[in-house]
Design a protein around this motif. Structure first.
Motif, short mmCIF file in Angstrom:
data_model
loop_
_atom_site.label_atom_id
_atom_site.label_comp_id
_atom_site.label_asym_id
_atom_site.label_seq_id
_atom_site.Cartn_x
_atom_site.Cartn_y
_atom_site.Cartn_z
N PRO B 166 9.44 -6.76 7.23
CA PRO B 166 8.69 -6.46 8.48
C PRO B 166 7.61 -5.23 8.29
CG PRO B 166 11.06 -6.63 9.16
CD PRO B 166 10.79 -6.83 7.46
N GLN B 167 6.68 -5.31 8.90
CA GLN B 167 5.62 -4.27 8.71
C GLN B 167 5.95 -2.99 9.33
OE1 GLN B 167 1.76 -5.19 10.34
NE2 GLN B 167 0.63 -4.51 8.32
N LEU B 170 7.36 -0.87 6.72
CA LEU B 170 6.28 -0.07 5.53
C LEU B 170 5.53 0.75 6.12
CD1 LEU B 170 4.53 -3.81 4.94
CD2 LEU B 170 6.51 -2.81 3.44
N LEU B 171 5.90 1.44 7.36
CA LEU B 171 5.16 2.51 7.73
C LEU B 171 5.02 3.64 6.83
CD1 LEU B 171 6.58 2.63 11.38
CD2 LEU B 171 4.26 2.13 10.73
N PRO B 172 4.12 4.49 6.71
CA PRO B 172 3.80 5.29 5.93
C PRO B 172 4.84 6.26 5.73
CG PRO B 172 2.25 5.59 7.44
CD PRO B 172 2.80 4.46 7.77
N ASP B 176 3.96 8.96 0.46
CA ASP B 176 3.02 7.99 0.16
C ASP B 176 1.48 8.93 -0.04
OD1 ASP B 176 4.07 5.25 0.43
OD2 ASP B 176 4.28 5.74 2.58
N PRO B 177 0.67 8.33 -0.67
CA PRO B 177 -0.27 8.96 -1.02
C PRO B 177 -1.21 9.46 0.20
CG PRO B 177 -0.40 7.28 -2.36
CD PRO B 177 0.83 7.02 -1.43
N ILE B 179 -4.41 9.76 3.02
CA ILE B 179 -5.45 9.24 3.14
C ILE B 179 -6.52 10.27 3.64
CG2 ILE B 179 -7.02 7.42 4.47
CD1 ILE B 179 -4.41 5.83 4.63
N GLU B 228 -7.61 6.70 -0.17
CA GLU B 228 -6.25 6.92 -0.58
C GLU B 228 -6.22 7.70 -1.95
OE1 GLU B 228 -3.99 3.43 -0.83
OE2 GLU B 228 -2.37 4.58 -0.22
N TYR B 258 -2.48 6.51 10.18
CA TYR B 258 -2.75 5.69 9.07
C TYR B 258 -2.78 4.15 9.48
CZ TYR B 258 -1.83 9.06 5.45
OH TYR B 258 -1.86 10.13 4.51
N THR B 259 -1.74 3.84 10.29
CA THR B 259 -1.64 2.52 10.58
C THR B 259 -2.83 2.22 11.66
OG1 THR B 259 -0.46 2.97 12.52
CG2 THR B 259 0.68 2.36 10.42
N LEU B 262 -5.65 0.74 9.54
CA LEU B 262 -5.64 -0.42 9.18
C LEU B 262 -5.40 -1.81 9.91
CD1 LEU B 262 -4.27 0.77 5.65
CD2 LEU B 262 -6.54 -0.34 6.08
#
Lengths: 110, 979
Positions: B166-167, B170-172, B176-177, B179, B228, B258-259, B262
């Motif tokens: 599930p997305q 995947l939350l940052p 994570d790098p 942005i 990124e 971030y989300t 995108l």
């Protein structure tokens, strides 16, 4: 690079020109969709309408790639949003191969 | 593996064994073989299958022990296959070749084993085989396909990624790098991203590969490119040499956003559904409304129902060259339903009939007269369709008379977020459907509401605004805030889902709207405009009748006509809207009434209100406090009294000048120019002016409106209207000449023609009494002004002599503006003080004294009444010889004890003034003229404004009580002088 003929693969979101799809297929989905040489499949499974261009340099490391579920694909240009849906029979075919089609037009929510 | 490949294999195994046991073995072995083949595939597909593979192998080993005959060859093949699979998961060509080899080997093996074929069991085995074939056919086909595809591509791991995660997982995270947002030239963002991609690839295997991980752009964030990377330095490095980006502005995007960057929004914000209205963006039908009929599977094309624009080939004859693209829009045929007759008549060869109401004409399909055509969604306007009623009606067909409100509503741009805190709403979408509660807050699309009952009672729920609707119940009084019935209010008579039926307050008409377009309203109000007519507009209707709109309904307006009678006027009966800004009337006492003034009826109903319109002698007034007829009433101007003039315009009693016969004479050629105003309209209105003073000095504008002392100037430079003192303006004269004159100069020459009118202005007489005038005279600036060279220069204009002394001048002097001007502008004073003639008089003639004495205007200019009178020739005389100083001295003298001297009011001084003796010296004023001035002086109301009279007033103070009273407006005048 982004010409008028650019299309985005509805499965993986990669952006290529129609000719390139016809010539080399999709770098990621070629095995399942067999783009190369088949204009019908390109018509059905790629969309000329997409938005948001991502230059994916290092797929494995990228959160952007992970979020867009393209982290296992080849580096390249991808679309954030691909308008349009795969035809039902292609979706079934993908499912039969164990691939869950996740529309990239923003309609899938999870 | 193909079917033909399988069958021999089965045959071969069967050939080796016999009996039921053997068959079982066969089955098992076939199964194993099958798995083996799959294994190759699975191994490539997914490593999870590895375990299975191992199991398979174990099984096979056991089998191999059983199958002595085929043992060796199989064992040779097995490990190879296994190893290949393990080692070359991702490799393609070679592996396939090997696999093929292996298959070939197997085939070869099978062929060998055919020798041992046992004929007896054939029938049984065939049956078994058929059964197996059937069962395996599906699996085999899939396996075959998979083999074909996976065998030669790296995409083998296609599905082994996050497709199932599930997305939200995947939350940052902070690992994570980062942005970074970089400003880019709008419109070039895509190029920047592509450039970065190329650069990344180009530098991939060099010593300095680009350290950025990805770059992207979104159409919704124009002017930005996002990169990124782990480090900002990497971003900077990567963007070095990239055009169209602005490196000075690199911002780190917060993790939480971030989300948002995108988010793949829905493909269209308005999701098209059959029945919805869209507009066609290009082609022959561009701008036309169309109804969505159906969708192409891809969702990129829709089938539209369009009202065709056909000329049935008629246009082609005239334009054989077919310059369609350029001229089509202008010359396209009008929209109308397809007509079989027309087509048959003009262009039969293009017409094909496919059904009772189905035609193919020129390659397009027409059903029931409508054109059905496929359009790409990108060629359609789906967002701001806003179908007009007439357009929608054309699509309306017989069977469903009504219009599909739902479809219409989706097409209509929802620009108003009508949900407000405390609205009672009901959720109708999603898990909480059916819950109702009060809105506590609205944040964009998210509405927080607290349910009134149920298990969630008291808890705040956040829902999408699109998923809630307002809830109303029958009997509520509501107002429509958007849509076709906007601004109507009424009582709810029925609620069904989100459709609410209302009976309008105004028209008693029933209509149905969506609940989201409603707010509960205590007041009842109507539409505020009907076409170009607004509430309180003055309209002419039914020919010549005139009335003021007090209410607007959908197709009619209610007006109050000039007899104060309420009439309902249909839209069609309205002839025009009367816009007269400069109308004016006079009240019972003769005072001027203008729009915006507050008046009161002195007879009848004694209503009071602000004047909205003046139509001849009828005033349309509005009183906020009055409820009847929404506060508007009509009355006759002669029944009214001005209570308050707009903008504090001075309006005093009747203008006595008007009644003064002497002022009416005007035949004397020596009459001075007048500071007159023509026709009630300020002469300055419409003039080009240049601002001569103050912070705006030098700016040019046009006078839009004017009071007596100030002008509303619309500046050319800034589009702005400002109130500016008239005296600080210079006026272009003549028009278009580029020459600018002062206010007094502007007014002077023109006045000769319009003296009477000028005098008639009621405001004129009062002007003289304004404190400004009096104080103006006393201001040091006045005195200072006296010293300026301009003063001297001005003084020499011959015009002055005439102007200064003639009775007309005195009359003119009554316009306050003029006086103010006089009092304040040095130039004027200069005039007064210094004309050569005057000086000459002063300086040379023995009659100088007399002159002095008679110079009331001068003395008035200087505030002290005593000024002229008291000065024994001496002082001014002395000063006079020194000229410029004279003025200043004069100013000073205003404060000198002279003021106190009884001379000021001595009849002697007074007497001196009228003596005919003075006339010759001054030259200009004729006795007659003087006389009229004198007469004026006698009229109490006039007293103050004219300089001469002012002096007279003071002079005769003791004698004339009236004059004194009238002078009340200039109280400073007397007290100041003693200083």
């Amino acid at each position: 690079m982004s010409g008028k003929n650019d299309r985005a693969c509805m499965v993986c979101g990669v952006i290529r020109s129609f000719d390139e799809f016809a010539k080399n297929g999709c770098p990621n989905c070629e095995s399942v969709l067999n783009y190369a040489g088949s204009e019908d499949i390109i018509q059905d499974c790629t969309s000329p309408s997409f938005e948001g261009i991502v230059a994916l340099g290092e797929p494995g490391e990228s959160w952007v790639g992970r979020w867009l579920r393209i982290e296992s694909f080849q580096p390249g240009l991808y679309a954030v949003k691909v308008n349009g849906r795969l035809p039902e029979d292609i979706i079934e075919e993908l499912e039969s191969k164990g691939i869950t089609y996740r529309p990239r037009d923003g309609s899938s929510t999870d | 593996m193909s079917e033909s490949g399988t069958s021999p294999l089965v045959d071969s195994s069967q050939g080796n064994q016999s009996g039921a046991n053997q068959t079982e073995n066969d089955l098992e072995k076939d199964g194993a073989d099958q798995r083996d083949e799959d294994e190759g595939i699975d191994g490539e597909e997914d490593e999870e299958n590895e375990d299975e593979d191992e199991e398979d192998e174990d099984d096979e080993d056991e089998e191999d022990e059983d199958d002595d005959i085929q043992g060796p060859s199989r064992k040779r093949a097995r490990p190879n296959q296994f190893l290949d699979v393990e080692a070359e998961v991702d490799e393609d060509e070679e592996e396939v070749e090997e696999e093929d080899d292996e298959l070939g080997r197997e085939d070869g093996f099978i062929e060998e084993s055919i020798d041992a074929f046992n004929e007896d069991d054939r029938a049984h085995r065939q049956l078994d085989r058929q059964r197996q074939d059937l069962a395996e056919a599906d699996a085999e086909r899939i396996a075959e396909e998979l083999r074909e595809r996976y065998g030669r591509s790296t995409a083998a791991k296609f599905q082994a990624e996050s497709g199932v995660v599930p997305q939200r997982l995947l939350l940052p995270s902070i690992d994570d790098p980062t942005i970074w947002g970089v400003r880019a030239r709008p419109g070039r963002e895509k190029h920047v991203v592509e450039h970065l991609m190329r650069k990344k690839i180009a530098l991939q295997y060099t010593k300095n590969p680009m350290q950025i991980i990805s770059a992207f752009q979104r159409d919704s964030f124009a002017g930005y490119v996002y990169i990124e990377a782990r480090k900002q330095s990497a971003v900077m490095e990567a963007l070095k040499g990239v055009t169209n980006v602005f490196l000075s502005r690199v911002v780190k995007v917060p993790l939480s956003e971030y989300t948002d960057l995108l988010r793949a929004h829905k493909s269209q914000d308005v999701e098209l559904k059959p029945g919805m209205y869209v507009r066609i963006k290009r082609g022959k039908y561009s701008g036309d409304l169309a109804v969505v009929e159906n969708f192409a599977e891809s969702g990129l094309e829709v089938r539209l129902k369009i009202i065709p624009r056909l000329d049935y080939g008629k246009g082609q004859e005239s334009s054989s060259t077919r310059k369609r693209p350029t001229s089509s829009l202008k010359n396209r045929p009008p929209a109308g339903l397809f007509s079989e007759q027309e087509a048959l008549k003009y262009d039969p060869q293009n017409l094909q009939r496919r059904g009772p109401n189905l035609f193919i004409y020129a390659g397009d399909e027409y059903i029931d007269g409508y054109l059905f055509k496929d359009y790409k969604i990108s060629h359609l306007e789906t967002q701001k369709v806003d179908p007009r009623l007439d357009e929608v009606m054309r699509f309306g067909n017989a069977e469903d008379d009504g219009i599909d409100l739902r479809a219409l509503a989706q097409s209509i741009n929802k620009q108003v977020n009508v949900l407000q805190p405390n609205d009672l709403v009901e959720i109708f979408e999603g898990e909480q459907a059916g819950v109702s509660g009060h809105v506590t807050s609205v944040d964009g699309d998210i509405v927080t509401l607290v349910p009134d009952d149920g298990p969630l009672k008291g808890q705040g729920i956040e829902v999408l605004a699109s998923g809630v609707r307002k809830r109303f119940s029958t009997g509520d009084h509501v107002k429509v805030v958007s849509g076709r019935y906007k601004d109507n209010s009424g009582m709810i008579v029925g609620v069904s889902g989100d459709e609410v039926t209302i009976v309008a307050d105004n028209s008693q008409e029933e209509f149905t709207v969506f609940s989201r377009d409603l707010v509960s309203a205590a007041e009842s109000g109507g539409v505020v405009h009907l076409g170009k007519y607004d509430l309180h507009d003055l309209i002419q209707f039914n020919g010549t009748n005139v009335g003021c709109i007090i209410r607007i309904d959908r197709l009619s307006v209610t007006v109050i006509d000039r007899n104060d009678v309420v009439t309902i006027v249909q839209e069609g009966a309205i002839s025009l809207k009367i816009t007269e800004k400069n109308g004016f009337a006079t009240d019972k006492t003769g005072n001027e009434i203008r729009t915006g003034d507050t008046i009161k009826e002195i007879e009848g109903k004694r209503r009071q209100g602000t004047v909205l319109h003046i139509y001849r002698d009828v005033l349309f007034c509005h009183d906020r406090k009055m409820t009847e007829n929404s506060g508007v009433f009509a009355c006759n101007s002669s029944d009214c009294m001005t209570v308050m003039a707009k903008g504090g315009r001075v309006s005093s009693g009747p203008d006595l000048n008007r009644m003064n016969p002497n002022l009416q004479v005007g035949s004397n050629p020596m009459n001075p120019p007048q500071m007159a105003r023509s026709g009630g309209r300020d002469q300055t209105i419409g003039k080009s002016v240049k601002i001569a003073k103050g912070p705006l000095k030098g700016l040019i504008g046009i006078v839009k409106d004017a009071t007596d002392s100030t002008a509303r100037v619309e500046l050319h430079a800034k589009s702005k209207i400002m109130s500016i003192d008239k005296a600080s303006l210079k006026y272009e004269k003549p028009r278009g000449s580029g020459m600018y004159v002062s206010y007094s100069q502007l007014m002077t020459p023109a006045s000769r023609d319009s003296r009477g009118q000028g005098d008639a202005t009621p405001a004129g007489s009062g002007g003289g009494k304004t404190p400004a005038w009096a104080s103006g005279g006393k201001t040091p600036s006045w005195a200072a002004g006296g010293k300026t060279p301009a003063w001297g220069a001005g003084g020499k204009t011959p015009a002055w002599t005439a102007g200064g002394r003639t009775p007309g001048y005195a009359g003119g002097g009554k316009t306050p503006a003029w006086n103010a001007d006089q009092g304040r502008t040095p130039a004027w004073n200069a005039d007064q003080g210094r004309t050569p003639a005057w000086n000459a008089d002063q300086g040379r003639t023995p009659a100088w004294n007399g002159d002095q004495g008679r110079k009331p205007d001068w003395s008035t200019g200087a505030p002290t009444p005593g000024m002229s009178a008291p000065t024994p020739a001496r002082n001014p005389w002395d000063n006079d010889s020194k000229t410029p100083v004279w003025g200043s001295n004069n100013g000073a003298s205003a404060n000198t004890p002279y003021g106190e001297t009884p001379y000021a009011r001595t009849p002697g001084a007074f007497d001196a003034a009228p003596t005919p003796a003075f006339t010759p010296f001054t030259g200009a004023p004729t006795p007659g003229a003087f006389h009229s001035s004198w007469d004026e002086a006698a009229t109490p109301a006039v007293g103050a404004p004219t300089p001469g009279v002012g002096w007279n007033d003071n002079g005769v103070d003791g004698e004339e009580g009236d004059g004194d009273d009238d002078d009340a407006a200039s109280p400073q005048y007397a007290p100041d002088s003693p200083e």
